[in-house]
Design a protein around this motif. Structure first.
Motif, PDB file in Angstrom:
ATOM      1  N   PRO A 492       0.788  -1.241   0.000  1.00  0.00           N
ATOM      2  CA  PRO A 492       0.000   0.000   0.000  1.00  0.00           C
ATOM      3  C   PRO A 492       0.813   1.281   0.000  1.00  0.00           C
ATOM      4  CG  PRO A 492      -0.062  -1.065   2.154  1.00  0.00           C
ATOM      5  CD  PRO A 492       0.600  -2.033   1.222  1.00  0.00           C
ATOM      6  N   SER A 493       2.123   1.202   0.207  1.00  0.00           N
ATOM      7  CA  SER A 493       2.928   2.424   0.247  1.00  0.00           C
ATOM      8  C   SER A 493       3.591   2.751  -1.088  1.00  0.00           C
ATOM      9  CB  SER A 493       4.007   2.292   1.332  1.00  0.00           C
ATOM     10  OG  SER A 493       4.916   1.250   1.017  1.00  0.00           O
ATOM     11  N   VAL A 494       3.548   1.841  -2.062  1.00  0.00           N
ATOM     12  CA  VAL A 494       4.272   2.074  -3.300  1.00  0.00           C
ATOM     13  C   VAL A 494       3.425   2.875  -4.277  1.00  0.00           C
ATOM     14  CG1 VAL A 494       5.568  -0.059  -3.014  1.00  0.00           C
ATOM     15  CG2 VAL A 494       3.529  -0.061  -4.447  1.00  0.00           C
ATOM     16  N   LYS A 495       4.126   3.594  -5.146  1.00  0.00           N
ATOM     17  CA  LYS A 495       3.503   4.294  -6.260  1.00  0.00           C
ATOM     18  C   LYS A 495       4.053   3.710  -7.554  1.00  0.00           C
ATOM     19  CE  LYS A 495       2.691   8.619  -3.764  1.00  0.00           C
ATOM     20  NZ  LYS A 495       2.884  10.094  -3.751  1.00  0.00           N
ATOM     21  N   VAL A 496       3.210   3.621  -8.558  1.00  0.00           N
ATOM     22  CA  VAL A 496       3.545   2.886  -9.776  1.00  0.00           C
ATOM     23  C   VAL A 496       3.322   3.765 -10.995  1.00  0.00           C
ATOM     24  CG1 VAL A 496       2.807   0.949 -11.248  1.00  0.00           C
ATOM     25  CG2 VAL A 496       3.094   0.612  -8.789  1.00  0.00           C
ATOM     26  N   GLU A 497       4.191   3.605 -11.971  1.00  0.00           N
ATOM     27  CA  GLU A 497       3.987   4.195 -13.290  1.00  0.00           C
ATOM     28  C   GLU A 497       3.699   3.098 -14.294  1.00  0.00           C
ATOM     29  OE1 GLU A 497       6.840   7.117 -15.274  1.00  0.00           O
ATOM     30  OE2 GLU A 497       7.010   5.346 -16.578  1.00  0.00           O
ATOM     31  N   VAL A 498       2.647   3.273 -15.093  1.00  0.00           N
ATOM     32  CA  VAL A 498       2.350   2.370 -16.199  1.00  0.00           C
ATOM     33  C   VAL A 498       2.813   3.053 -17.475  1.00  0.00           C
ATOM     34  CG1 VAL A 498       0.562   1.192 -17.509  1.00  0.00           C
ATOM     35  CG2 VAL A 498       0.416   1.289 -15.031  1.00  0.00           C
ATOM     36  N   GLY A 499       3.732   2.434 -18.180  1.00  0.00           N
ATOM     37  CA  GLY A 499       4.272   3.003 -19.397  1.00  0.00           C
ATOM     38  C   GLY A 499       3.823   2.224 -20.614  1.00  0.00           C
ATOM     39  N   VAL A 523      -4.430   2.981 -16.537  1.00  0.00           N
ATOM     40  CA  VAL A 523      -4.536   3.615 -15.224  1.00  0.00           C
ATOM     41  C   VAL A 523      -5.982   3.691 -14.784  1.00  0.00           C
ATOM     42  CG1 VAL A 523      -4.231   5.793 -13.973  1.00  0.00           C
ATOM     43  CG2 VAL A 523      -2.388   4.904 -15.421  1.00  0.00           C
ATOM     44  N   ASP A 524      -6.894   4.088 -15.707  1.00  0.00           N
ATOM     45  CA  ASP A 524      -8.303   4.202 -15.357  1.00  0.00           C
ATOM     46  C   ASP A 524      -8.863   2.857 -14.893  1.00  0.00           C
ATOM     47  OD1 ASP A 524      -8.277   6.870 -15.972  1.00  0.00           O
ATOM     48  OD2 ASP A 524      -9.055   6.606 -18.006  1.00  0.00           O
ATOM     49  N   TYR A 525      -8.414   1.773 -15.547  1.00  0.00           N
ATOM     50  CA  TYR A 525      -8.913   0.460 -15.127  1.00  0.00           C
ATOM     51  C   TYR A 525      -8.435   0.110 -13.721  1.00  0.00           C
ATOM     52  CZ  TYR A 525      -9.777  -4.506 -14.744  1.00  0.00           C
ATOM     53  OH  TYR A 525     -10.199  -5.719 -14.286  1.00  0.00           O
ATOM     54  N   VAL A 526      -7.160   0.345 -13.447  1.00  0.00           N
ATOM     55  CA  VAL A 526      -6.617   0.025 -12.122  1.00  0.00           C
ATOM     56  C   VAL A 526      -7.321   0.846 -11.052  1.00  0.00           C
ATOM     57  CG1 VAL A 526      -4.547   0.127 -10.683  1.00  0.00           C
ATOM     58  CG2 VAL A 526      -4.394  -0.720 -13.034  1.00  0.00           C
ATOM     59  N   VAL A 527      -7.585   2.137 -11.327  1.00  0.00           N
ATOM     60  CA  VAL A 527      -8.279   2.992 -10.370  1.00  0.00           C
ATOM     61  C   VAL A 527      -9.699   2.479 -10.142  1.00  0.00           C
ATOM     62  CG1 VAL A 527      -9.202   5.317  -9.999  1.00  0.00           C
ATOM     63  CG2 VAL A 527      -6.866   5.009 -10.849  1.00  0.00           C
ATOM     64  N   SER A 528     -10.332   1.959 -11.217  1.00  0.00           N
ATOM     65  CA  SER A 528     -11.698   1.445 -11.072  1.00  0.00           C
ATOM     66  C   SER A 528     -11.766   0.220 -10.168  1.00  0.00           C
ATOM     67  CB  SER A 528     -12.269   1.091 -12.451  1.00  0.00           C
ATOM     68  OG  SER A 528     -11.686  -0.104 -12.970  1.00  0.00           O
ATOM     69  N   GLN A 529     -10.633  -0.421  -9.913  1.00  0.00           N
ATOM     70  CA  GLN A 529     -10.584  -1.597  -9.049  1.00  0.00           C
ATOM     71  C   GLN A 529     -10.241  -1.249  -7.605  1.00  0.00           C
ATOM     72  OE1 GLN A 529     -11.561  -4.676 -10.418  1.00  0.00           O
ATOM     73  NE2 GLN A 529     -12.063  -3.159 -12.002  1.00  0.00           N
ATOM     74  N   GLY A 530     -10.271   0.065  -7.280  1.00  0.00           N
ATOM     75  CA  GLY A 530     -10.106   0.469  -5.890  1.00  0.00           C
ATOM     76  C   GLY A 530      -8.763   1.057  -5.528  1.00  0.00           C
ATOM     77  N   ILE A 531      -7.885   1.295  -6.492  1.00  0.00           N
ATOM     78  CA  ILE A 531      -6.574   1.897  -6.217  1.00  0.00           C
ATOM     79  C   ILE A 531      -6.690   3.406  -6.313  1.00  0.00           C
ATOM     80  CG2 ILE A 531      -4.160   2.018  -6.921  1.00  0.00           C
ATOM     81  CD1 ILE A 531      -5.008  -0.660  -5.714  1.00  0.00           C
ATOM     82  N   ASP A 532      -6.167   4.130  -5.311  1.00  0.00           N
ATOM     83  CA  ASP A 532      -6.207   5.580  -5.301  1.00  0.00           C
ATOM     84  C   ASP A 532      -5.415   6.130  -6.493  1.00  0.00           C
ATOM     85  OD1 ASP A 532      -6.688   7.921  -2.901  1.00  0.00           O
ATOM     86  OD2 ASP A 532      -5.364   8.410  -4.565  1.00  0.00           O
ATOM     87  N   ARG A 533      -6.003   7.098  -7.197  1.00  0.00           N
ATOM     88  CA  ARG A 533      -5.360   7.630  -8.400  1.00  0.00           C
ATOM     89  C   ARG A 533      -4.022   8.302  -8.090  1.00  0.00           C
ATOM     90  NH1 ARG A 533      -7.043   8.488 -13.553  1.00  0.00           N
ATOM     91  NH2 ARG A 533      -9.166   7.862 -13.025  1.00  0.00           N
ATOM     92  N   SER A 534      -3.834   8.775  -6.873  1.00  0.00           N
ATOM     93  CA  SER A 534      -2.566   9.424  -6.530  1.00  0.00           C
ATOM     94  C   SER A 534      -1.403   8.449  -6.510  1.00  0.00           C
ATOM     95  CB  SER A 534      -2.684  10.105  -5.169  1.00  0.00           C
ATOM     96  OG  SER A 534      -2.889   9.138  -4.133  1.00  0.00           O
ATOM     97  N   ARG A 535      -1.706   7.144  -6.492  1.00  0.00           N
ATOM     98  CA  ARG A 535      -0.641   6.135  -6.423  1.00  0.00           C
ATOM     99  C   ARG A 535      -0.213   5.609  -7.782  1.00  0.00           C
ATOM    100  NH1 ARG A 535      -2.323   1.318  -3.111  1.00  0.00           N
ATOM    101  NH2 ARG A 535      -0.118   0.810  -3.480  1.00  0.00           N
ATOM    102  N   ILE A 536      -0.875   5.999  -8.865  1.00  0.00           N
ATOM    103  CA  ILE A 536      -0.554   5.425 -10.172  1.00  0.00           C
ATOM    104  C   ILE A 536      -0.632   6.506 -11.241  1.00  0.00           C
ATOM    105  CG2 ILE A 536      -2.956   4.646 -10.489  1.00  0.00           C
ATOM    106  CD1 ILE A 536      -1.738   2.246 -12.058  1.00  0.00           C
ATOM    107  N   THR A 537       0.356   6.531 -12.112  1.00  0.00           N
ATOM    108  CA  THR A 537       0.404   7.467 -13.226  1.00  0.00           C
ATOM    109  C   THR A 537       0.613   6.694 -14.510  1.00  0.00           C
ATOM    110  OG1 THR A 537       2.792   7.767 -12.971  1.00  0.00           O
ATOM    111  CG2 THR A 537       1.346   9.324 -11.804  1.00  0.00           C
TER     112      THR A 537
END
Length: 575
Positions: A492-499, A523-537
């Motif tokens: 839960p502490s990591v932030k991820v970039e999808v390239g 990114v939109d799909y991952v956020v739709s599964q409950g991941i906070d948008r601030s953690r993924i770009t």
């Protein structure tokens, strides 16, 4: 002391693996052993250009055992080599003169250890096999080890690399030793084992001529185009002797003689009755013999009389039984088995009473291993999860040091198998009990893998495919993106970039826009599964990071272009 812990763990594992956990039939008396081995030293004395080599070890032990406990004396002679690794090839003085003539002294180190301490052993009922754990405390000597490298080209006997060595006559030391013995007869056998020795006083000599304990001439490293080293005129030295750590591990083999030993069973009269009980663990449906089954023999009051674990043939033998009415219970990987009973009249003198216990559970047993993906490296301490969200079923276990794990797999239903551990990106395996036949198989062997995640390092997401010029997420891509969702939930502490990356076809601007849209869709799909948008770009790289030669103007096949069309994830390094 880490090696000592491993020796203790191996000792208890070997004892528990063999037949019953009862007090073994033992014989008392003296035991003498001689051995030869191979010693691997560790001299942590901060000498960067000196290596200490493995060498021979010779020793002897004299032990006395009362039963499983005894006392013993050890003597060990150890000889280790020294090696200067100071670079003398293509070496120049500070003024640029090549240095070609050297005098090198490399004295061996000899150590002797004298120690006394307690012994612990497991003796098999046949007395053919013996497992011993010996601990010793005593004194040791450490002598030699002087290393000196002089150059004689420009300055006579200019010192380049030096260590004064040792001359210790009564260093306090301790030793732990694990030994396995096989006796060909009552008096003669062979043994093999391993040891760890720690010297608590490792003080170096102070050389009377140079006034230092150790030192070396510093030099300037060679460049990529000029393969040479030049002395810079600085001599790095230590004038105070260091009481540094000295230890070693080793392996050995040798012969054992038992002197005036007297087995306890010979003390009994020839008419004394001997009773034994053998318990076999078997699967009800496959008739398979079951190793590693925990067995307990209880009296009618529920008191445990004997315990043991079945061997590779599914059998455990309990010796020295008293004829009585017993209840036999068994457990395999936390599942209770169909037990058995004995009656006092079933026991016959000098015969082994045979009983069976049955594993009747219809579920499967997964015996698996967890590896780092694309390697043979096992992952220890990873939490392996078996989950069916529709049935609200979730089971988990931790892997051992070899990456092994055991889980119960229900006979029906589709389950996801994955691992959870900080900084590991696990594959998700689908397991369906309906794919197996419980009447033919009890055990299901599986392997799962996880990738070690380092921040800033891209990991490929497979099957993230898009239709031509499209960026809608397809059903096949959701499976892999769900794996990313699982990783982010577990960390839960990591932030991820999808390239997202494209091949070189079409214009740079078009590819950049298309790849950015595809990254945003992921990114939109991952956020739709409950991941906070601030953690993924999401980042669209277009064709800026091709993996092969297929740039603009290069004729490539479709397969070569496909390598560059990919989606990756990477953990964003903390600022």
């Amino acid at each position: 002391m880490k090696n000592l812990k491993y020796i203790i763990l191996v000792f208890f594992a070997m004892c528990n693996y063999t037949n019953a956990q009862t007090t073994p039939i033992s014989d008392s008396g003296f035991q003498w052993s001689v051995r030869a081995g191979y010693d691997m030293p560790s001299f942590k004395n901060n000498t960067p250009y000196i290596d200490y080599k493995a060498g021979p070890e010779f020793g002897t032990s004299l032990d006395y055992y009362w039963s499983w406990f005894g006392i013993g004396f050890d003597f060990d002679y150890i000889n280790n080599g020294t090696k200067s690794t100071y670079p003398t090839a293509n070496l120049f003085s500070s003024s640029g003169v090549p240095l070609t003539s050297f005098t090198i002294q490399e004295d061996k180190i000899t150590r002797m250890f004298y120690g006394i301490g307690p012994n612990y052993r497991y003796l098999s009922p046949s007395k053919k096999f013996q497992t011993e754990f010996n601990t010793r405390i005593g004194l040791s000597t450490i002598k030699g080890g002087k290393v000196a490298v002089y150059e004689t080209t420009t300055v006579p006997n200019q010192l380049l690399n030096f260590h004064a060595g040792y001359d210790l006559k009564s260093s306090l030391a301790a030793k732990a030793q694990l030994r396995f013995t096989y006796m060909f007869s009552q008096a003669f056998g062979v043994h093999a084992g391993a040891y760890y020795i720690k010297h608590f006083d490792g003080t170096e000599l102070l050389d009377s001529t140079t006034g230092i304990s150790t030192g070396y001439q510093k030099f300037t490293n060679s460049t990529a185009t000029n393969n040479f080293n030049s002395l810079n005129g600085t001599f790095e030295k230590r004038s105070e002797p260091c009481n540094c750590d000295v230890s070693s591990i080793g392996v050995f083999a040798g012969v054992t003689l038992k002197l005036n030993s007297k087995p306890k069973e010979e003390e009994c009269c020839t008419t004394c009755p001997i009773y034994a009980l053998a318990v076999t663990a078997r699967d009800k449906f496959t008739n398979e013999l079951l190793a590693n089954t925990d067995i307990a023999v209880k009296n009618l009051n529920g008191e445990v009389i004997k315990t043991g674990t079945t061997n590779s043939f599914g059998v455990v033998v309990f010796n020295d039984m008293l004829p009585n009415d017993y209840v036999i219970e068994g457990e395999l990987y936390d599942v209770n088995m169909e037990g058995s009973t004995t009656s006092i009249g079933e026991f016959k003198p000098k015969e082994t009473l045979q009983k069976e216990i049955i594993y009747g559970d219809r579920n499967f047993i997964i015996t698996g291993r967890a590896f780092e993906c694309n390697t043979t490296t096992p992952i220890s301490g990873i939490n392996v999860v078996l989950e069916n969200k529709d049935l609200a079923v979730k089971k988990s276990t931790m892997t051992d040091v070899q990456g092994n794990f055991v889980l119960q797999l229900p006979a029906t239903g589709t389950y996801q198998l994955y691992g959870r551990k900080d900084n590991y990106f696990s594959q998700i395996e689908t397991v369906n009990g309906s794919d197996y036949n419980r009447d033919k198989n009890l055990f299901v062997k599986l392997e799962m893998c996880a990738e070690k995640v380092d921040c800033g390092k891209g990991l490929g997401l497979k099957n993230i495919l898009f239709d031509l010029d499209k960026y809608e997420i397809k059903g096949s891509a959701k499976i892999e993106l769900n794996r990313l969702v699982r990783f982010m939930l577990d960390n839960p502490s990591v932030k991820v970039e999808v390239g997202s990356h494209t091949d070189c076809r079409s214009s740079h601007a078009y590819n950049e826009t298309l790849s950015q849209n595809r990254a945003n869709a992921s990114v939109d799909y991952v956020v739709s599964q409950g991941i906070d948008r601030s953690r993924i770009t999401g980042k669209g790289y277009g064709e800026t990071r091709l993996l092969n030669r297929c740039a603009d103007g290069v004729d490539c096949s479709e397969a070569e272009h496909a390598i560059n069309r990919r989606t990756e994830m990477k953990v964003i390094c903390p600022e």
